[in-house]
Structures are given as structure tokens and as C-alpha cells.
Scaffold this motif. Sequence first.
Motif, PDB file in Angstrom:
ATOM      1  N   ASN A 126       0.856  -1.171   0.000  1.00  0.00           N
ATOM      2  CA  ASN A 126       0.000   0.000   0.000  1.00  0.00           C
ATOM      3  C   ASN A 126       0.898   1.228   0.000  1.00  0.00           C
ATOM      4  O   ASN A 126       2.017   1.192   0.532  1.00  0.00           O
ATOM      5  CB  ASN A 126      -0.915   0.000   1.227  1.00  0.00           C
ATOM      6  CG  ASN A 126      -2.066   0.954   1.074  1.00  0.00           C
ATOM      7  OD1 ASN A 126      -2.287   1.521   0.001  1.00  0.00           O
ATOM      8  ND2 ASN A 126      -2.824   1.147   2.144  1.00  0.00           N
ATOM      9  N   TYR A 127       0.401   2.311  -0.604  1.00  0.00           N
ATOM     10  CA  TYR A 127       1.179   3.541  -0.700  1.00  0.00           C
ATOM     11  C   TYR A 127       0.285   4.743  -0.424  1.00  0.00           C
ATOM     12  O   TYR A 127      -0.901   4.754  -0.797  1.00  0.00           O
ATOM     13  CB  TYR A 127       1.768   3.707  -2.111  1.00  0.00           C
ATOM     14  CG  TYR A 127       2.705   2.602  -2.529  1.00  0.00           C
ATOM     15  CD1 TYR A 127       2.232   1.466  -3.161  1.00  0.00           C
ATOM     16  CD2 TYR A 127       4.082   2.716  -2.299  1.00  0.00           C
ATOM     17  CE1 TYR A 127       3.093   0.445  -3.544  1.00  0.00           C
ATOM     18  CE2 TYR A 127       4.957   1.704  -2.688  1.00  0.00           C
ATOM     19  CZ  TYR A 127       4.450   0.578  -3.301  1.00  0.00           C
ATOM     20  OH  TYR A 127       5.313  -0.420  -3.688  1.00  0.00           O
ATOM     21  N   VAL A 128       0.863   5.762   0.166  1.00  0.00           N
ATOM     22  CA  VAL A 128       0.156   7.032   0.265  1.00  0.00           C
ATOM     23  C   VAL A 128       0.102   7.633  -1.142  1.00  0.00           C
ATOM     24  O   VAL A 128       1.005   7.418  -1.972  1.00  0.00           O
ATOM     25  CB  VAL A 128       0.867   7.965   1.270  1.00  0.00           C
ATOM     26  CG1 VAL A 128       2.224   8.414   0.751  1.00  0.00           C
ATOM     27  CG2 VAL A 128      -0.003   9.142   1.630  1.00  0.00           C
ATOM     28  N   ASP A 129      -0.955   8.373  -1.429  1.00  0.00           N
ATOM     29  CA  ASP A 129      -1.167   8.867  -2.792  1.00  0.00           C
ATOM     30  C   ASP A 129       0.008   9.684  -3.327  1.00  0.00           C
ATOM     31  O   ASP A 129       0.334   9.615  -4.517  1.00  0.00           O
ATOM     32  CB  ASP A 129      -2.436   9.713  -2.850  1.00  0.00           C
ATOM     33  CG  ASP A 129      -3.704   8.873  -2.791  1.00  0.00           C
ATOM     34  OD1 ASP A 129      -4.782   9.459  -2.575  1.00  0.00           O
ATOM     35  OD2 ASP A 129      -3.619   7.642  -2.950  1.00  0.00           O
ATOM     36  N   SER A 130       0.649  10.434  -2.473  1.00  0.00           N
ATOM     37  CA  SER A 130       1.702  11.351  -2.928  1.00  0.00           C
ATOM     38  C   SER A 130       2.945  10.637  -3.464  1.00  0.00           C
ATOM     39  O   SER A 130       3.784  11.268  -4.114  1.00  0.00           O
ATOM     40  CB  SER A 130       2.107  12.296  -1.799  1.00  0.00           C
ATOM     41  OG  SER A 130       2.593  11.560  -0.694  1.00  0.00           O
ATOM     42  N   LYS A 167       2.677   7.320  -4.952  1.00  0.00           N
ATOM     43  CA  LYS A 167       2.295   6.277  -5.910  1.00  0.00           C
ATOM     44  C   LYS A 167       2.918   6.541  -7.273  1.00  0.00           C
ATOM     45  O   LYS A 167       2.899   7.650  -7.773  1.00  0.00           O
ATOM     46  CB  LYS A 167       0.780   6.206  -6.029  1.00  0.00           C
ATOM     47  CG  LYS A 167       0.101   5.551  -4.834  1.00  0.00           C
ATOM     48  CD  LYS A 167      -1.410   5.490  -5.009  1.00  0.00           C
ATOM     49  CE  LYS A 167      -2.067   4.822  -3.815  1.00  0.00           C
ATOM     50  NZ  LYS A 167      -3.553   4.803  -3.922  1.00  0.00           N
TER      51      LYS A 167
END
Length: 124
Positions: A59-63, A65
Motif C-alpha cells: 500500500n502507498y500514500v497517494d503522494s 504512488k
Amino acid sequence: QLQLVESGGGLAQPGGSLRLSCSVSGLIFYSANVGWFRQAPGKEREGVSCISSHGGSTNYVDSVKGRFTISRDDNKRTVYLQMNNLKPEDTAVYYCALAAGGRLTLRSEDYHYWGQGTQVTVSS
């Protein structure tokens, strides 16, 4: 005693790359989720990326990706964070953390063990 040791931080130019490593000493590593967090001066700590035990989910934070990639090597008990196309706003102290079971999340309160952190500075 369980230890998490981060390495690989440093100075990079905008658009450059760094690879962070998190080496874990305990056998708990094999059944644990591992996350990367960061904290910039004057800001709250935020979850950047996480990977499940055996690497099946990430999983990744949007900033980050499309720019950052998390991976793990169970043979080396190490988790990596490959950071490409770095931006000045990525500047922070980066921490790895380990969660002994539970759902895969980017919430710091779900992680039980923490490393000391490594500084990443992105500047021209």
C-alpha cells in the motif's frame, strides 16, 4: 532483542533516486507487516508505504504512488523502499516500523516496533 536499522538516506537532487533499507534482527520479521513512515520538520508523521508478511500486499500514500516501490527479502530480513523521481517535499526523516500481525495499514498506531530513522534530503 528486536532491532530495526534503517540505512540508505542522504542527499538527492530533485528527480533523483535513493533506496532505503530496513534490516530486522528478530524472527518475528517473517510473520510481520512492515511499513515506512516519514516526518518532516513541523509536520506530523505520515505513513508512506507498507508491505505484508511474505510480500503479497502493498500500500502507498497517494503522494508517492508511481514513484516509490516497497519490497522485502525474507532471506535477508530486509525491507526496501526504492524512491524515484524524488521531490523536495519528500524531505523528511524516514522510519521503518514493524507490526506483529493485524491488518495491513499505514496507521502508525498499528505498528509496535520502530527504527531510529534515516534522513532524506531532496534539494538542488
